[in-house]
Design a protein around this motif. Structure first.
Motif, PDB file in Angstrom:
ATOM      1  N   MET A   1      25.508  36.262  34.087  1.00 59.64           N
ATOM      2  CA  MET A   1      26.339  36.191  35.243  1.00 59.64           C
ATOM      3  C   MET A   1      27.734  37.203  35.302  1.00 59.64           C
ATOM      4  SD  MET A   1      25.874  35.453  38.431  1.00 59.64           S
ATOM      5  CE  MET A   1      26.768  35.114  40.009  1.00 59.64           C
ATOM      6  N   PRO A   2      28.460  36.843  34.138  1.00 62.92           N
ATOM      7  CA  PRO A   2      29.821  37.480  34.152  1.00 62.92           C
ATOM      8  C   PRO A   2      29.485  39.104  34.228  1.00 62.92           C
ATOM      9  CG  PRO A   2      29.969  35.714  32.685  1.00 62.92           C
ATOM     10  CD  PRO A   2      28.336  35.706  33.386  1.00 62.92           C
ATOM     11  N   LEU A   3      28.763  39.478  33.581  1.00 63.86           N
ATOM     12  CA  LEU A   3      28.292  40.909  33.252  1.00 63.86           C
ATOM     13  C   LEU A   3      28.042  41.625  34.677  1.00 63.86           C
ATOM     14  CD1 LEU A   3      26.456  41.517  29.817  1.00 63.86           C
ATOM     15  CD2 LEU A   3      28.670  42.238  30.413  1.00 63.86           C
ATOM     16  N   LEU A   4      26.834  40.721  35.274  1.00 66.98           N
ATOM     17  CA  LEU A   4      26.600  41.192  36.751  1.00 66.98           C
ATOM     18  C   LEU A   4      27.778  41.365  37.668  1.00 66.98           C
ATOM     19  CD1 LEU A   4      24.401  41.681  38.553  1.00 66.98           C
ATOM     20  CD2 LEU A   4      23.814  39.246  39.061  1.00 66.98           C
ATOM     21  N   THR A   6      31.015  41.767  36.747  1.00 66.82           N
ATOM     22  CA  THR A   6      31.688  42.829  36.518  1.00 66.82           C
ATOM     23  C   THR A   6      31.267  44.243  36.802  1.00 66.82           C
ATOM     24  OG1 THR A   6      32.335  41.756  34.413  1.00 66.82           O
ATOM     25  CG2 THR A   6      32.512  44.113  34.519  1.00 66.82           C
ATOM     26  N   PHE A   7      29.819  44.432  36.804  1.00 68.19           N
ATOM     27  CA  PHE A   7      29.170  45.681  37.203  1.00 68.19           C
ATOM     28  C   PHE A   7      29.301  45.599  38.734  1.00 68.19           C
ATOM     29  CE2 PHE A   7      25.217  47.593  38.529  1.00 68.19           C
ATOM     30  CZ  PHE A   7      25.125  48.810  38.192  1.00 68.19           C
ATOM     31  N   LEU A   8      29.031  44.651  39.449  1.00 66.64           N
ATOM     32  CA  LEU A   8      29.030  44.492  41.080  1.00 66.64           C
ATOM     33  C   LEU A   8      30.547  44.922  41.503  1.00 66.64           C
ATOM     34  CD1 LEU A   8      26.757  41.569  41.881  1.00 66.64           C
ATOM     35  CD2 LEU A   8      26.405  44.145  42.200  1.00 66.64           C
ATOM     36  N   GLY A   9      31.307  44.499  40.683  1.00 66.86           N
ATOM     37  CA  GLY A   9      32.833  44.508  40.888  1.00 66.86           C
ATOM     38  C   GLY A   9      33.365  45.983  40.843  1.00 66.86           C
ATOM     39  N   ILE A  10      32.837  46.767  39.789  1.00 70.87           N
ATOM     40  CA  ILE A  10      33.008  48.136  39.459  1.00 70.87           C
ATOM     41  C   ILE A  10      32.510  48.881  40.632  1.00 70.87           C
ATOM     42  CG2 ILE A  10      32.828  50.116  37.865  1.00 70.87           C
ATOM     43  CD1 ILE A  10      33.275  48.133  35.678  1.00 70.87           C
ATOM     44  N   ASP A 318      41.254  35.365  33.051  1.00 70.95           N
ATOM     45  CA  ASP A 318      41.436  33.974  33.717  1.00 70.95           C
ATOM     46  C   ASP A 318      40.157  33.402  34.039  1.00 70.95           C
ATOM     47  OD1 ASP A 318      43.958  33.997  33.117  1.00 70.95           O
ATOM     48  OD2 ASP A 318      44.660  34.225  35.318  1.00 70.95           O
ATOM     49  N   SER A 319      39.170  34.206  34.589  1.00 71.79           N
ATOM     50  CA  SER A 319      37.756  33.652  34.768  1.00 71.79           C
ATOM     51  C   SER A 319      36.935  33.550  33.673  1.00 71.79           C
ATOM     52  CB  SER A 319      37.109  34.596  35.909  1.00 71.79           C
ATOM     53  OG  SER A 319      37.016  35.906  35.239  1.00 71.79           O
ATOM     54  N   GLY A 320      37.291  33.978  32.407  1.00 71.55           N
ATOM     55  CA  GLY A 320      36.458  33.807  31.433  1.00 71.55           C
ATOM     56  C   GLY A 320      35.409  35.227  31.169  1.00 71.55           C
ATOM     57  N   THR A 321      35.565  36.097  32.187  1.00 72.70           N
ATOM     58  CA  THR A 321      34.882  37.188  32.037  1.00 72.70           C
ATOM     59  C   THR A 321      35.051  38.103  30.880  1.00 72.70           C
ATOM     60  OG1 THR A 321      34.424  37.409  34.313  1.00 72.70           O
ATOM     61  CG2 THR A 321      34.048  39.408  33.287  1.00 72.70           C
ATOM     62  N   SER A 322      36.368  38.578  30.560  1.00 70.02           N
ATOM     63  CA  SER A 322      36.552  39.260  29.357  1.00 70.02           C
ATOM     64  C   SER A 322      36.053  38.573  28.147  1.00 70.02           C
ATOM     65  CB  SER A 322      37.995  39.295  29.269  1.00 70.02           C
ATOM     66  OG  SER A 322      38.538  40.266  30.203  1.00 70.02           O
ATOM     67  N   LYS A 323      36.316  37.155  28.065  1.00 69.74           N
ATOM     68  CA  LYS A 323      35.887  36.645  26.918  1.00 69.74           C
ATOM     69  C   LYS A 323      34.214  36.728  26.681  1.00 69.74           C
ATOM     70  CE  LYS A 323      36.337  32.190  24.314  1.00 69.74           C
ATOM     71  NZ  LYS A 323      36.710  30.826  24.317  1.00 69.74           N
ATOM     72  N   TYR A 324      33.790  36.741  27.791  1.00 67.20           N
ATOM     73  CA  TYR A 324      32.367  36.735  27.612  1.00 67.20           C
ATOM     74  C   TYR A 324      31.535  38.202  27.349  1.00 67.20           C
ATOM     75  CZ  TYR A 324      27.267  36.728  29.122  1.00 67.20           C
ATOM     76  OH  TYR A 324      26.006  36.923  29.101  1.00 67.20           O
ATOM     77  N   ILE A 325      32.479  39.104  27.955  1.00 68.85           N
ATOM     78  CA  ILE A 325      31.892  40.470  27.557  1.00 68.85           C
ATOM     79  C   ILE A 325      32.177  40.901  26.280  1.00 68.85           C
ATOM     80  CG2 ILE A 325      32.612  42.993  28.384  1.00 68.85           C
ATOM     81  CD1 ILE A 325      33.086  42.146  31.166  1.00 68.85           C
ATOM     82  N   PRO A 367      38.920  42.343  25.188  1.00 67.37           N
ATOM     83  CA  PRO A 367      38.518  41.286  24.071  1.00 67.37           C
ATOM     84  C   PRO A 367      38.042  41.841  22.956  1.00 67.37           C
ATOM     85  CG  PRO A 367      37.391  41.064  26.490  1.00 67.37           C
ATOM     86  CD  PRO A 367      38.142  42.487  26.364  1.00 67.37           C
ATOM     87  N   LEU A 368      37.659  43.227  22.912  1.00 63.13           N
ATOM     88  CA  LEU A 368      37.116  43.833  21.624  1.00 63.13           C
ATOM     89  C   LEU A 368      38.510  44.196  20.752  1.00 63.13           C
ATOM     90  CD1 LEU A 368      34.250  44.513  21.020  1.00 63.13           C
ATOM     91  CD2 LEU A 368      34.404  46.746  21.603  1.00 63.13           C
ATOM     92  N   ILE A 369      39.538  44.185  21.444  1.00 64.13           N
ATOM     93  CA  ILE A 369      40.894  44.661  20.617  1.00 64.13           C
ATOM     94  C   ILE A 369      41.659  43.532  20.182  1.00 64.13           C
ATOM     95  CG2 ILE A 369      43.200  45.418  21.191  1.00 64.13           C
ATOM     96  CD1 ILE A 369      41.137  47.939  21.019  1.00 64.13           C
ATOM     97  N   GLN A 370      41.545  42.290  20.862  1.00 64.96           N
ATOM     98  CA  GLN A 370      42.034  41.122  20.438  1.00 64.96           C
ATOM     99  C   GLN A 370      41.787  40.469  19.099  1.00 64.96           C
ATOM    100  OE1 GLN A 370      41.767  39.148  24.337  1.00 64.96           O
ATOM    101  NE2 GLN A 370      43.790  39.830  25.049  1.00 64.96           N
ATOM    102  N   GLY A 371      42.449  40.374  18.256  1.00 63.28           N
ATOM    103  CA  GLY A 371      41.942  39.501  16.917  1.00 63.28           C
ATOM    104  C   GLY A 371      41.037  40.631  16.020  1.00 63.28           C
TER     105      GLY A 371
END
Length: 439
Positions: A1-4, A6-10, A318-325, A367-371
């Motif tokens: 769902m988060p990927l969807l 994000t895709f729809l948002g863009i 904040d929505s958790g989307t970045s963490k999931y992506i 999220p790919l950069i962090q840590g």
């Protein structure tokens, strides 16, 4: 769902900006609201997230972009840009003129926003073409390729400065790496590609564009012109290493530490320019301050775009989307630098704006950069920046600026401008990947 989402948002962002023609800042806020609510956040949390994203993204960046705009205005209005070009033309001569123009475009492009830089160098291109007898496109493309590279790769330009801030990259180091990567991009997209464009002969109406030629004796001196244009680069690149070798706690160390702050370096550069390019040359303080006021007006739309992108990034977090992506992308067998470049390139082709492409990519790639200690954020800034310049076409304001000023057909603009921007983007990526092997 988060990927969807994000895709729809863009897709929604592309649709609102490119087709509905809604203001970019408003489009970012609307998409941020939609993604936040669709992700299950309550209304208050979405509002708080948007405010936090805007405030956190602008922060120091308002100072860097604002002072950068002021410096660029003073360099342009004083004639310093023209003096730099004239000196380099004299040094390189007609035979190697393209190389001199590429260098001039790069130096002028450091303090100037792209559109402002274009408008400043256009009269220079027309004048040089008339005096040298060279085909206009072979003169124009080296300068404009260098301007484009500076716009996409180098702080203190808004997009790379904002991307660096959001990724936690060191601005001084980003600038050094950016200059290294810029060299092959400018050489290939500028003098080498430009040399193949002699068949294009645009018909320029000099009266239409009101070309103002400043007499040579009224221009600032060569030394001060180069010094002021390059002062931000000198301060950003030299103070960092100098700070590390001075005794901690000493007065000199504290002074250098202060100067190492990007916004302090930009402020000092503006103050030097106010005196040397304004007051010292007989202008009143009122006239100089009016120029600075106009510069801030020109920078405001850019700051709003950056603010909107910051809101979207914060919603992703904040929505958790970045963490999931980030979790999903970690399993992708592709270089993160190539991934950042590719995402920015796709958004650029769809939306048209390099700034929007770069800043939207940050929210996805963060999220790919962090840590992850294996990814250098400075190189990611450059990868995203080069991707954001990919294949400018009919949905990019820069495309139409080039077409109308040089009086080219759409086909000719695609064959010249679009190809130039594509070369800049691809060579930039190759430069980043090569640099990643040695730093």
């Amino acid at each position: 769902m988060p990927l969807l989402l994000t895709f729809l948002g863009i897709l929604a962002l592309v649709f609102l900006i490119a087709f509905v023609k809604i203001d970019t800042f408003i489009s970012f806020v609307l998409v941020s609201l939609a993604i936040g609510l669709a992700s299950g956040m309550d209304v208050a949390a979405v509002g708080k997230s948007i405010q936090t994203g805007i405030g956190g993204t602008l922060g120091e960046l308002v100072l860097i972009v604002g002072f950068g705009a002021m410096l660029g205005r003073l360099v342009a209005e004083s004639g310093a840009a023209m003096r730099i070009t004239n000196v380099l033309i004299k040094i390189f001569g007609v035979k190697n003129l393209r190389w001199g123009l590429a260098l001039a475009g790069f130096i002028i492009g450091i303090p100037l926003f792209y559109n402002a830089g274009f408008i400043i160098v256009f009269p220079l291109i027309v004048t040089i073409t008339a005096s040298s007898g060279l085909p206009m496109m072979t003169v124009a493309v080296p300068m404009l390729a260098a301007l484009s590279v500076a716009h996409g790769y180098l702080p203190p330009h808004p997009s790379p400065a904002a991307i660096a801030g959001q990724l936690g990259a060191n601005i001084g180091r980003t600038l050094i790496y950016g200059i290294i990567v810029s060299i092959p991009a400018i050489v290939i997209a500028g003098p080498i590609f430009g040399k193949t464009l002699s068949k294009y002969q645009p018909k320029i109406d000099r009266d239409l564009f009101k070309i103002r030629e400043i007499p040579d004796h009224e221009l600032p001196g060569a030394g001060i012109s180069f010094f002021v244009a390059l002062l931000p680069v000198l301060l950003l690149t030299l103070t960092g290493p100098l700070k590390s070798v001075l005794p901690a706690g000493s007065v000199l160390h504290q002074v250098v530490t202060l100067l190492a702050e990007p916004y302090i370096g930009m402020l000092l550069s503006v103050l030097v320019a106010v005196y040397t390019l304004g007051i010292r040359r007989g202008q009143t303080m009122k006239v100089v301050m009016k120029d600075l006021e106009e510069a801030i007006k020109a920078a405001s739309p850019v700051l709003l775009v950056i603010a909107g992108a910051g809101a979207l990034k914060q919603i992703f977090i904040d929505s958790g989307t970045s963490k999931y992506i980030g979790f999903m992308l970690q399993g992708v067998d592709i270089s993160p630098l190539l991934l950042g470049w590719g995402i920015a390139a796709v958004i650029r082709v769809c939306v048209g704006s390099a700034t929007v492409a770069g800043l939207t990519t940050v929210g996805i790639i963060l999220p790919l950069i962090q840590g992850n200690p294996n990814i250098k954020p400075e190189l990611m800034v450059l990868a995203i920046g080069s991707g954001s310049l990919m294949m400018s076409h009919l949905n990019d304001g820069g495309f139409w600026l080039f077409k109308e000023y040089f009086n080219l057909s759409i086909k000719e603009t695609l064959q010249t401008w679009t190809v130039m921007e594509t070369i800049v983007s691809i060579v930039g990526l190759l430069g980043v990947l090569a640099l990643n092997l040695v730093v």
